[in-house]
Design a protein around this motif. Structure first.
Motif, PDB file in Angstrom:
ATOM      1  N   THR A  42       0.818  -1.216   0.000  1.00  0.00           N
ATOM      2  CA  THR A  42       0.000   0.000   0.000  1.00  0.00           C
ATOM      3  C   THR A  42       0.844   1.256   0.000  1.00  0.00           C
ATOM      4  O   THR A  42       0.470   2.281  -0.562  1.00  0.00           O
ATOM      5  CB  THR A  42      -0.940   0.002   1.219  1.00  0.00           C
ATOM      6  N   GLY A  43       2.022   1.167   0.604  1.00  0.00           N
ATOM      7  CA  GLY A  43       2.898   2.327   0.681  1.00  0.00           C
ATOM      8  C   GLY A  43       2.553   3.212   1.863  1.00  0.00           C
ATOM      9  O   GLY A  43       1.522   3.046   2.513  1.00  0.00           O
ATOM     10  N   GLU A  44       3.428   4.138   2.147  1.00  0.00           N
ATOM     11  CA  GLU A  44       3.241   5.034   3.291  1.00  0.00           C
ATOM     12  C   GLU A  44       2.681   6.364   2.831  1.00  0.00           C
ATOM     13  O   GLU A  44       3.228   7.018   1.927  1.00  0.00           O
ATOM     14  CB  GLU A  44       4.575   5.253   3.998  1.00  0.00           C
ATOM     15  N   ALA A  45       1.600   6.771   3.422  1.00  0.00           N
ATOM     16  CA  ALA A  45       0.954   8.028   3.034  1.00  0.00           C
ATOM     17  C   ALA A  45       1.837   9.215   3.413  1.00  0.00           C
ATOM     18  O   ALA A  45       2.356   9.275   4.532  1.00  0.00           O
ATOM     19  CB  ALA A  45      -0.402   8.150   3.711  1.00  0.00           C
ATOM     20  N   PHE A 281      -0.498   0.166 -10.424  1.00  0.00           N
ATOM     21  CA  PHE A 281      -1.654  -0.021  -9.544  1.00  0.00           C
ATOM     22  C   PHE A 281      -2.923   0.201 -10.355  1.00  0.00           C
ATOM     23  O   PHE A 281      -2.959   1.060 -11.236  1.00  0.00           O
ATOM     24  CB  PHE A 281      -1.628   0.971  -8.375  1.00  0.00           C
ATOM     25  N   ALA A 282      -3.951  -0.583 -10.072  1.00  0.00           N
ATOM     26  CA  ALA A 282      -5.257  -0.364 -10.700  1.00  0.00           C
ATOM     27  C   ALA A 282      -6.339  -0.939  -9.804  1.00  0.00           C
ATOM     28  O   ALA A 282      -6.140  -1.972  -9.154  1.00  0.00           O
ATOM     29  CB  ALA A 282      -5.316  -1.005 -12.083  1.00  0.00           C
ATOM     30  N   LYS A 283      -7.473  -0.261  -9.775  1.00  0.00           N
ATOM     31  CA  LYS A 283      -8.595  -0.714  -8.958  1.00  0.00           C
ATOM     32  C   LYS A 283      -9.899  -0.201  -9.561  1.00  0.00           C
ATOM     33  O   LYS A 283     -10.018   0.983  -9.883  1.00  0.00           O
ATOM     34  CB  LYS A 283      -8.451  -0.182  -7.520  1.00  0.00           C
ATOM     35  N   ALA A 284     -10.848  -1.109  -9.700  1.00  0.00           N
ATOM     36  CA  ALA A 284     -12.198  -0.704 -10.091  1.00  0.00           C
ATOM     37  C   ALA A 284     -12.928  -0.276  -8.826  1.00  0.00           C
ATOM     38  O   ALA A 284     -13.619  -1.059  -8.180  1.00  0.00           O
ATOM     39  CB  ALA A 284     -12.923  -1.856 -10.776  1.00  0.00           C
ATOM     40  N   GLY A 287     -13.475   6.717  -6.519  1.00  0.00           N
ATOM     41  CA  GLY A 287     -12.460   7.416  -5.745  1.00  0.00           C
ATOM     42  C   GLY A 287     -11.799   8.544  -6.523  1.00  0.00           C
ATOM     43  O   GLY A 287     -12.321   9.033  -7.529  1.00  0.00           O
ATOM     44  N   PHE A 288     -10.603   8.918  -6.065  1.00  0.00           N
ATOM     45  CA  PHE A 288      -9.890  10.054  -6.645  1.00  0.00           C
ATOM     46  C   PHE A 288      -8.410   9.893  -6.371  1.00  0.00           C
ATOM     47  O   PHE A 288      -7.979   8.937  -5.695  1.00  0.00           O
ATOM     48  CB  PHE A 288     -10.395  11.375  -6.055  1.00  0.00           C
ATOM     49  N   CYS A 289      -7.617  10.803  -6.887  1.00  0.00           N
ATOM     50  CA  CYS A 289      -6.161  10.769  -6.732  1.00  0.00           C
ATOM     51  C   CYS A 289      -5.694  12.048  -6.044  1.00  0.00           C
ATOM     52  O   CYS A 289      -6.294  13.116  -6.214  1.00  0.00           O
ATOM     53  CB  CYS A 289      -5.507  10.620  -8.103  1.00  0.00           C
ATOM     54  N   TRP A 290      -4.629  11.919  -5.277  1.00  0.00           N
ATOM     55  CA  TRP A 290      -4.004  13.076  -4.632  1.00  0.00           C
ATOM     56  C   TRP A 290      -2.531  13.104  -5.007  1.00  0.00           C
ATOM     57  O   TRP A 290      -1.817  12.100  -4.877  1.00  0.00           O
ATOM     58  CB  TRP A 290      -4.165  12.985  -3.109  1.00  0.00           C
ATOM     59  N   ILE A 291      -2.063  14.257  -5.481  1.00  0.00           N
ATOM     60  CA  ILE A 291      -0.659  14.460  -5.827  1.00  0.00           C
ATOM     61  C   ILE A 291      -0.071  15.491  -4.881  1.00  0.00           C
ATOM     62  O   ILE A 291      -0.633  16.572  -4.698  1.00  0.00           O
ATOM     63  CB  ILE A 291      -0.519  14.950  -7.286  1.00  0.00           C
ATOM     64  N   LEU A 292       1.058  15.147  -4.279  1.00  0.00           N
ATOM     65  CA  LEU A 292       1.760  16.073  -3.376  1.00  0.00           C
ATOM     66  C   LEU A 292       3.189  16.231  -3.862  1.00  0.00           C
ATOM     67  O   LEU A 292       3.886  15.242  -4.116  1.00  0.00           O
ATOM     68  CB  LEU A 292       1.754  15.545  -1.947  1.00  0.00           C
ATOM     69  N   ILE A 293       3.638  17.490  -3.996  1.00  0.00           N
ATOM     70  CA  ILE A 293       5.000  17.791  -4.424  1.00  0.00           C
ATOM     71  C   ILE A 293       5.688  18.587  -3.328  1.00  0.00           C
ATOM     72  O   ILE A 293       5.162  19.593  -2.846  1.00  0.00           O
ATOM     73  CB  ILE A 293       5.006  18.592  -5.740  1.00  0.00           C
ATOM     74  N   THR A 305     -13.704   5.717  -1.536  1.00  0.00           N
ATOM     75  CA  THR A 305     -14.612   6.537  -0.740  1.00  0.00           C
ATOM     76  C   THR A 305     -14.398   6.350   0.757  1.00  0.00           C
ATOM     77  O   THR A 305     -14.834   7.198   1.547  1.00  0.00           O
ATOM     78  CB  THR A 305     -16.073   6.203  -1.080  1.00  0.00           C
ATOM     79  N   ASP A 306     -13.729   5.270   1.159  1.00  0.00           N
ATOM     80  CA  ASP A 306     -13.586   5.023   2.594  1.00  0.00           C
ATOM     81  C   ASP A 306     -12.175   4.687   3.058  1.00  0.00           C
ATOM     82  O   ASP A 306     -11.958   4.464   4.250  1.00  0.00           O
ATOM     83  CB  ASP A 306     -14.534   3.901   3.046  1.00  0.00           C
ATOM     84  N   SER A 307     -11.191   4.649   2.143  1.00  0.00           N
ATOM     85  CA  SER A 307      -9.841   4.279   2.584  1.00  0.00           C
ATOM     86  C   SER A 307      -8.786   4.707   1.572  1.00  0.00           C
ATOM     87  O   SER A 307      -9.097   4.998   0.414  1.00  0.00           O
ATOM     88  CB  SER A 307      -9.745   2.761   2.805  1.00  0.00           C
ATOM     89  N   ARG A 308      -7.547   4.729   2.035  1.00  0.00           N
ATOM     90  CA  ARG A 308      -6.417   4.949   1.127  1.00  0.00           C
ATOM     91  C   ARG A 308      -6.067   3.614   0.483  1.00  0.00           C
ATOM     92  O   ARG A 308      -5.920   2.597   1.151  1.00  0.00           O
ATOM     93  CB  ARG A 308      -5.222   5.512   1.908  1.00  0.00           C
ATOM     94  N   LEU A 309      -5.917   3.619  -0.844  1.00  0.00           N
ATOM     95  CA  LEU A 309      -5.679   2.381  -1.577  1.00  0.00           C
ATOM     96  C   LEU A 309      -4.206   2.136  -1.878  1.00  0.00           C
ATOM     97  O   LEU A 309      -3.727   1.007  -1.786  1.00  0.00           O
ATOM     98  CB  LEU A 309      -6.462   2.403  -2.901  1.00  0.00           C
ATOM     99  N   TYR A 310      -3.493   3.214  -2.250  1.00  0.00           N
ATOM    100  CA  TYR A 310      -2.119   3.006  -2.722  1.00  0.00           C
ATOM    101  C   TYR A 310      -1.386   4.347  -2.728  1.00  0.00           C
ATOM    102  O   TYR A 310      -1.956   5.383  -3.071  1.00  0.00           O
ATOM    103  CB  TYR A 310      -2.113   2.424  -4.133  1.00  0.00           C
TER     104      TYR A 310
END
Length: 316
Positions: A42-45, A281-284, A287-293, A305-310
Motif C-alpha cells: 500500500t505504501g506510506e501516506a 496499480f489499478a482498482k475498479a 475514488g480520486f487521486c491526490w498528488i503532493l509535491i 470513498t472510505d480508505s487509502r488504496l495506494y
C-alpha cells in the motif's frame, strides 16, 4: 431420443439466458471487477509538513452524472482536502453527462459544480478539461463560464497554469484530447500547441492533463490517435505525469519512457479494469487521486470513498 433433444435445447436456452443476463449486467455496470490484480504494498501516506512550501493537487474525472457514487466520492474528497491542504483540483472531463451544458447559464453549473464542490470545502481553483460527453452541448459555454466563476478555470480548450512553490516551478498543461482522438477534428493544432508550450517550459515538474488516456487497462482503453502522437511529446519534453479520466476506474501506469499515466475517472460512474504489463496499480473503485509535491519529491496516492488504496513516491 426426443427427451435428449429437449434437454439439449433446454440447456442451450438456459445458457443463452444466462449469457444475455451477464451481458446486460456488464453493460449496466452491475458487474464490476479488477482483472488480474496483483498484490502490491500500500505504501506510506505522505504528510503535509508546510503547506506554503508544498503543492497539493486533488484529481478527479467523469463527475458529470448525479449518482450516489458521486456524492460519496466528493464527500471523501471533502474529508481529504483538509488534511491535504489542497491548492487546486483537476477535473478530467465529462463534467456534464450525457450531453454537456446548453449555455453559460445552464443550471447544471450550479448543481454539478458550484453546489457539488461547495466553496467552503474547496476554496481554490478547479482546472477543468473537456471530455467527449461535454461535446454534446455548447462546449464554449464551459470556456465562458470561467468569467462567471471564482473557481472554475477553463479559459480555452487548451491552456497552461504555473505554480511556483519556493524555488520549485510546476507547470500544468491542459489539452482537449477529443480533438486528437477524432481524426476529423483539429488534433494537429492541439499537439502543436502542446509541443510549443512544453518546449518553452523549464519547470521542475511538468504535468499534462487531458480526458483520454494514452495508457489504460480500462474498458475504453487508449485511442490509437492518442497513443500514436501524445507519448512522443511527453517523452521528448520530460513530462512527469499525464492525468486523464475516460475509463471509470483508478490506475497508475508506467510508460517506460520517464512519464507516468494516472487514470482517475471514477468520480460518478464505475466500470471494470484490468492490470497490464505497464500497470503499477489499478482498482475498479469509486475514488480520486491526490498528488503532493515537496522539493524534488512527488507522491501519488489513490483513495476510495472510505480508505487509502495506494501510495508511491516519484523522484529522490
Amino acid at each position: 431420443m426426443k427427451d435428449f433433444a429437449k434437454r439439449t435445447v433446454g440447456f442451450v436456452a438456459l445458457a443463452l439466458i444466462l449469457y444475455a443476463g451477464y451481458r446486460v449486467a456488464a453493460h449496466n455496470q452491475w458487474i464490476i471487477v479488477t482483472h488480474g490484480e496483483r498484490v502490491v504494498e500500500t505504501g506510506e501516506a505522505p504528510q503535509v509538513i508546510d503547506p506554503e512550501s508544498e503543492f497539493s493537487l486533488l484529481v478527479i474525472g467523469d463527475t458529470g452524472y448525479d449518482s450516489a457514487q458521486r456524492k460519496e466520492v466528493v464527500a471523501a474528497m471533502r474529508r481529504r482536502s483538509k488534511g491535504a491542504a489542497a491548492d487546486a483540483v483537476v477535473l478530467l472531463g465529462d463534467n456534464f453527462y450525457e450531453h454537456g451544458v446548453d449555455s453559460v447559464d445552464d443550471p447544471r453549473f450550479q448543481t454539478d459544480f458550484e453546489n457539488l464542490f461547495d466553496e467552503p470545502s474547496f476554496p481554490f481553483p478547479f482546472y477543468a478539461c473537456l471530455g467527449n460527453h461535454d461535446y454534446g452541448g455548447d462546449v464554449n459555454a464551459q470556456v465562458r463560464y470561467t468569467d462567471k466563476s471564482e473557481r472554475w478555470t477553463m479559459p480555452a480548450n487548451h491552456y497552461s497554469a504555473g505554480h511556483l512553490i519556493g524555488e520549485v516551478a510546476i507547470d500544468l498543461f491542459v489539452i482537449d484530447t477529443y480533438l486528437i482522438a477524432n481524426p476529423d477534428r483539429q488534433g494537429k493544432e492541439e499537439l502543436d500547441w502542446l509541443d510549443q508550450q512544453l518546449a518553452q517550459s523549464d519547470a521542475r515538474f511538468k504535468i499534462v492533463i487531458g480526458h483520454h488516456p494514452a495508457i489504460s487497462g480500462g474498458k475504453h482503453g487508449a485511442y490509437p490517435a492518442i497513443t500514436e502522437t501524445l507519448p512522443a511529446l511527453l517523452r521528448e519534453h520530460a513530462v512527469d505525469l499525464y492525468l486523464s479520466g475516460h475509463d471509470h476506474d483508478l490506475q497508475l501506469n508506467d510508460s517506460g519512457q520517464g512519464w507516468l499515466q494516472i487514470v482517475s475517472g471514477s468520480g460518478s460512474k464505475l466500470r471494470s479494469t484490468t492490470w497490464t504489463d505497464q500497470t503499477i496499480f489499478a482498482k475498479a473503485a469509486p475514488g480520486f487521486c491526490w498528488i503532493l509535491i515537496r522539493g524534488d519529491q512527488l507522491w501519488v496516492t489513490f483513495y476510495s470513498t472510505d480508505s487509502r488504496l495506494y501510495t508511491t513516491r516519484v523522484g529522490n
